[in-house]
Each structure stands twice: as structure tokens, then as C-alpha cells.
Write a protein that holds these residues in place. Sequence first.
Motif, mmCIF file in Angstrom:
data_model
loop_
_atom_site.group_PDB
_atom_site.id
_atom_site.type_symbol
_atom_site.label_atom_id
_atom_site.label_comp_id
_atom_site.label_asym_id
_atom_site.label_seq_id
_atom_site.Cartn_x
_atom_site.Cartn_y
_atom_site.Cartn_z
ATOM 1 N N ARG A 182 -7.480 -1.904 -2.588
ATOM 2 C CA ARG A 182 -6.893 -0.807 -1.816
ATOM 3 C C ARG A 182 -5.689 -1.250 -0.982
ATOM 4 O O ARG A 182 -4.785 -0.475 -0.717
ATOM 5 C CB ARG A 182 -7.964 -0.237 -0.884
ATOM 6 N N ARG A 183 -5.696 -2.500 -0.550
ATOM 7 C CA ARG A 183 -4.614 -3.030 0.286
ATOM 8 C C ARG A 183 -3.858 -4.113 -0.471
ATOM 9 O O ARG A 183 -4.481 -5.022 -1.032
ATOM 10 C CB ARG A 183 -5.184 -3.607 1.592
ATOM 11 N N TRP A 189 -2.426 1.183 9.649
ATOM 12 C CA TRP A 189 -3.307 0.600 8.630
ATOM 13 C C TRP A 189 -4.705 0.314 9.144
ATOM 14 O O TRP A 189 -5.640 0.202 8.366
ATOM 15 C CB TRP A 189 -2.687 -0.672 8.060
ATOM 16 N N ALA A 218 -2.557 0.728 1.533
ATOM 17 C CA ALA A 218 -1.641 0.096 2.476
ATOM 18 C C ALA A 218 -0.907 -1.053 1.815
ATOM 19 O O ALA A 218 -1.488 -1.828 1.053
ATOM 20 C CB ALA A 218 -2.398 -0.405 3.705
ATOM 21 N N ILE A 239 1.004 -4.262 3.187
ATOM 22 C CA ILE A 239 1.136 -5.023 4.418
ATOM 23 C C ILE A 239 2.033 -6.222 4.127
ATOM 24 O O ILE A 239 1.696 -7.073 3.307
ATOM 25 C CB ILE A 239 -0.241 -5.493 4.918
ATOM 26 N N ALA A 262 -8.597 -6.275 -0.997
ATOM 27 C CA ALA A 262 -7.209 -6.669 -0.752
ATOM 28 C C ALA A 262 -6.680 -7.514 -1.900
ATOM 29 O O ALA A 262 -7.405 -8.324 -2.483
ATOM 30 C CB ALA A 262 -7.098 -7.444 0.565
#
Length: 795
Positions: free
Chosen positions: A67-68, A114, A122, A124, A158
Motif C-alpha cells: 500500500r505504501r 500519511w 502513499a 513517501i 510497504a
Amino acid sequence: MSENTQGFPSWYEERHGYQPFPWQTSLAKRIAAGDWPEALTPPTGSGKTAVIDIWLWARQQGHRVPRRLVYVIDRRLVVDGVTAYATALAASLDEHERPAVVTMRGGMTVDDVWLVDPLRLAVIVSTVDQVGSRLLFSGYGISPKAASIHAGLLGNDALFVVDEVHLVRPLLQTLDSIATQRGGALSLPWHVLPMSATWTGANTHGLTDADWAHPVLSRRLKAAKPARLIKLPADGTDFPRTLADEALKLRQEGAGVVAVVCNRVDRARAVFEHLRSHGEAVLLTGRIRPSDKAALTQEYLPRMAVGSRGHRDPLFVVATQTIEVGADLDMDALVTECAPLSALLQRAGRLNRLGELASASMVIVYQTPLMKSDPIYGEDMERTWKWLNAVAAGNPKTVDFGIGAMMHLMAQQQPPQEDEQEAPVLLPAHVDMLSQTSIRHGINVAPWLHGWKSGSADVFLCWRADLSKVSVEAAPPAQQELLAVPLYALHRWSAEIADIEGGESMRRTHGKGRECIRWDGEEALEINTGAARAGDTLVLPVTAGGADQYGWAPRSTVAVTDVGDTVRRVRLHPAVHPELADEIRALLGDEDADALAWQDLASRTDVLDGEPGRVLAYPGGCLVLRATESTSQSAVRKVALRDHQQAVGARAATLAQGSGLGHELVEAVRRAGAGHDTGKQDRRWQAMVGGDGSLLLAKGPGGDTRWISLPRGWRHEMASAVHQHDPLVRYLVGSHHGHGRPMLPAAPDIALWRQLDGWAESAAELQETYGPWGLAYLEALVRLADWSVSAEEQA
């Protein structure tokens, strides 16, 4: 797969107006099939940032990808091309599909974009120090009480994309160790994808013949970048002057935008001072406050960015290592200090980036070192210089740094092996101690990020015109005003530093200490800079000097501009807002002045993003908060305890279910959220928030508590935890304000503490069951549910 399945080429073309390169399309197919490569090997300039497109497309198509996306760059970026790219990509989607795009910085702040919604996609963008320290429960400039939230989100769901990984081998070794210790209790995806043109391995993904034949990409790959070699003696030569003179020669030869890249901030400043008298110039270093960086890039980026050639005025761009990675810049000519070959290749990547020029000139200047080992690059620079001279041709000696030409040279003659830092092995015992965030263990995580020989971590500086302990506690430092410098540079008050993380060993400190205030996320403490520790957030008076519009400038004695106001708060103090000084003093002297008068003055500053709300007095001024800002004890409106707990329980369950957790964990998180504030039934708490006994409150505007008060340090979450019997639920309740990892405070209520006997042992068992990052993730879901519901209740 989603019902609206779309191939990557057409998806990409819709957003960019052209087809992806062949290597990008084939990578998308691999990711969709779950066939993750060991590393990506396309060279600089071949569109590596499109890995963000591939990740986002795969998520939209329903493929199992995290997801990230965490894009890690080993430089402090003054021109952040990755964030700009991701932001533009997000804007091409419908609003409900857009990922959050965040640049991770230091400081005791929370970026709610976030953090508040862990289900939102997201991107990052972070340096090694910022993301690495947070992943290890030790976020530089982050409150220990928030550390587990950052670790939990980064340690689950992530994808770590590590750019130019040959620069950050220690981080990669640490990520490998984390992968083996995460555990499988939560079953959330987690991947590491290195990117390096020099990576060797059987399962890599790079350019193909189709890429070399591609009409656009081949132009970039085949463009010539002849670099002339210049050697200077060890002493007796003005090195900055030579760099500036070479830039002037390139300007005379017709180059419009000429860059000069230096290895140290102080040398870059010296070159900048030489060149600004010969034409317009800008200085770019990573040692700069975000607010100042935004002003610089707004003014100068359009004149040096990719796509600007043909409609831009001449400009000298003097920079440090900050432009080596992640900066989508396109120079007409380049002068650089000698550096390791990997760094020179990155710098050359900012020259004629799209291959629009048939040839673009470079100059590499080398000065014979006084010592055998360079303080930044060790012996790598000397070995690179010898290799360059061995492969150079012509008179003067020249080396073609074009991508294709350099690959050919490197295949013909083995390039010098660069020293690789080794990280210590991250053992489970290390992780166990690091995750105990309620204990000040003082462990330095830098060796796990940069290797055994890493230098000191940064400290984060800001400057205030209204400096006092009370003012800092009322308006804590914000991200936009923080400037990162190595700890030793603060002690020496020196710009003799590099612009890379962990690149220089700690030096002996000299120089006069300065009085400042340390902010630890909860309390302001007056200290001398000599007592500062790595990762500290320090507040200095503006009269201390040390920074200008270009960043860290320790020789400057001019007062630094205070940029501490944010869209959430404005400080009405004569020294902060001199344009309103007379009116502020008048209100301070008026005993009958009410909140409305201060709110009206706050509106006139045009700082707040929304209507002004609570007014808080502090010595010499008033702080006016945005109307939506509140705490449990100072809420805008009353919130019933029962309603709040039910809402948090439901929100926590939604977050857990949306994360893909199983039924039992979803239910545990729901129960924790539904019982997290039960301890607020205490009559003393109710009196403090303004309750009258008719309705139990979770939050309130405050009451007259002079006749009854809670002892300082009393924890309502401990009083809530005693009502829970399931070990996991009890832990999630008791830790929802960052305490209890693994110790709970015995004072001031020893009887309450005794009711939670065995807490630390139970926490250790839970961490063994769910893994350090798994338990932190469950904790984060409860805490973030509480944060988001509380914000909505006061909206």
C-alpha cells in the motif's frame, strides 16, 4: 484483478501523453505476475522514476503490491524531482484514487497526510536517515511516544525502492535483517527493490535491445558528455576560484545554464560568491529550511528543470551532492570537483538529461590531497582519478561521460572498486531494545544505516524571534522551519561539511557553545549547544545568525528570519509580526481585550488556513490556533465518552479490516478502540474537562479544576487498561499514548500501576507472537483511529 483491467502501456500513455519505454512495460508485467526482480539496473536518465507508475497501476488493477511506496534517496534534496513527479502523477487520477505524496523530514511534527489514514495509498520520499531511523523505532526528531506508529506503518504493507543502492549498502543489509525478523502473524506484504546500474545478479531487470533502439531513450543513452580533466597542486591554488573560472569559460563557449558541483558546503558558498558577480547565480545545498527551499525552487527551478531548454535565461547553478540523486535537472554544461566514479556518474546525469544537445561539456577538477585519505570519500577519489587518467584520450585529457560511452569504457577497463561500508548485523536483541521506546536507551542507529564508519547524525535547528520555553511549548517547531546539520558542525559552528548522510566521521569539537532550547516533543529545556545530542530539535534566537536564504551559513551574523507560523497557528508577538507590533502591544496592555480581538488580528496575518479559534497567552504575546485545533482538555466542543469510544472502536475495526487482517485481530483492535478511554470515567478527569456528572465526557473545553485535580503524570490509559483481560486488547489500550513500551510509569498512582503487574512480561510475549513491527502496526491502528475520530469530532 479489477473489473476495469487496463494494460500498463495505455494506462501510462493516458497520464503522460506517450508510451512507456520497453523496460518499463516488461517490469510492469513482472510485478503483475508477482515476479519481483532482485534489483533494477537501468542507468540514470532512463526513466527509473516510472517505478511509481508501475506500483500505482498494479494497485489499481488489483495486484498484490504494498500500500505504501517508500522511495529512499541518500541525499538531502533541494530539488525533489521524485516528489514533484509523484505529485503530478497523483493529480492525473480521480480524487478518491490519489495517493498521498509525502516528503519525510525531521522534527517533532506529525504529517497527517500519511499517518492519519493508514489505508490510503502513499508515496513517501525520504532520506536514509529519516526512514531508516523511523523503521528502527528511533526516528530522528520524532517523539519516542510516536516512534512505534512510524515503525509499524513502515514495517508493514510497504515497498522500499532504494535508489542508487551502491551508495547505501548498509541500509540494504539492515532491510534484509528486518525482512527475516518481521514474522508472518499479520501476513502484510513487504518488499525491497534496489536500483543500481552496477548491480550484478541473476535476477535483475534492466535495459534491452529494444530500449537501445528506442528513438527517445537511445538519444539520451548515446549523447556525448566529454569531460576535460584538470589537476591542481596540493597547495598554493585557490580551488574555488579555479572552479568558478572554468564555469566562466564554459559560459563564454556558449553554455547558458552552467552547474558547478562541490564536495563541501563551504566550498560551494565560496564558488557562489565568485560567480554571482559575473552573472545571475543560485546556490543549492541540502542544508536548508524547507520554507527557504520552496522559495528558491519556485524562483529558479523553471530555469534549470528538464524541458526548460530553449526558453530560459543564463544561470550559474552552484550545488553540493544534493543534486546527484532525485533532481530532474538539465544543465548545458558542468564543472565538478573530482569524486568517486559513482558520484561523478550521478552528477553527469544532470547534464543534457534528455539528449537534446549532440554534445555537452564537462570539466572535472582534481586537487592533489594533503592527506592520503579524503575526509568524505576516503581513497575512492584518488582511485577514480587514476582510472580516469588511464582511460582518457586526447590533449587535454578527456573522458566521455555519455551513458553509452561510459558503459563501453567500463566494459573495456574495470572501474575502481569503491569502498563499501558494512553494517553491523541487526540482531533480534537489538530490535528488542530499540522497540522499547519508553526507555531512553541512547542507542545510535547510524551504523545500521551507514555502516561502522558512519559520522554523527544530524540535529535539527530552528530560529525564533519570541524565544522562550513557554513559547516553544505553546508553538512547537514545525517541519517548514527545521534545518539539519551534523552534530559536530553545530558544535564547531562550521560549514566545513559534506551534503551526504553519514559521510564523515565525528570530529573533535571546538568553538563556543550557544544557548538554545531543546524540544523533545513534550517539554522545552534550556541547554547549551555543547550538550546537544544527535537527533535533537533545537531552537535558537534569531539573533544567533547561522542561516540565510540559501541555508546553513555559520559565518552570517545577520538575524535569521522567523518562519515558525503555520497554517494551524499564528504567534501574535511584536518580534514575530513587527508590522502589527503596535496593535499587539495595545491588546497586551488592555485588560478587557477578549479572544475576539486577538482572533481578528490573527485573521489579518493571512497565515491560518481556516477560521481562528482558541487564544492562548504566553509571555509577550498570544498564540491563536486554527478553529479545528484542540486537545482532550481544550476541545472546542464536548464529546460524550460513550460516543467517542464507540466511534474509535468502529474506526479501528475498519482500518484493521481494510488492511487485510483476520477476524480475530480485527475484533481485538475494535475492542481496544472501544475501551481505550474508559479510565476517563474518573471524577477528577471529568472535572478537568468541564463535566458536571450528568454525562461522562471524553473531551471538553475545560472546567474550574482548582478544587479538584489529577496528580501530574496520571495516565488515563492505565486506568482504562485495568478493565481489559485479553492480553492483546489490554496492551493496545494501555499503550495508546505511547507509554508502556514496555514500562508504564509507577508514579503518581502506585496502586494503579500495581493493578497492571506483569505488564512488561506480557508486552514481550506479544512482541514475540506478532513480531516487533506487527505489534507496532496493531498499536498504530488504534492510535490513528483515535486521532482521526477526535479530529472529526472537533471539525
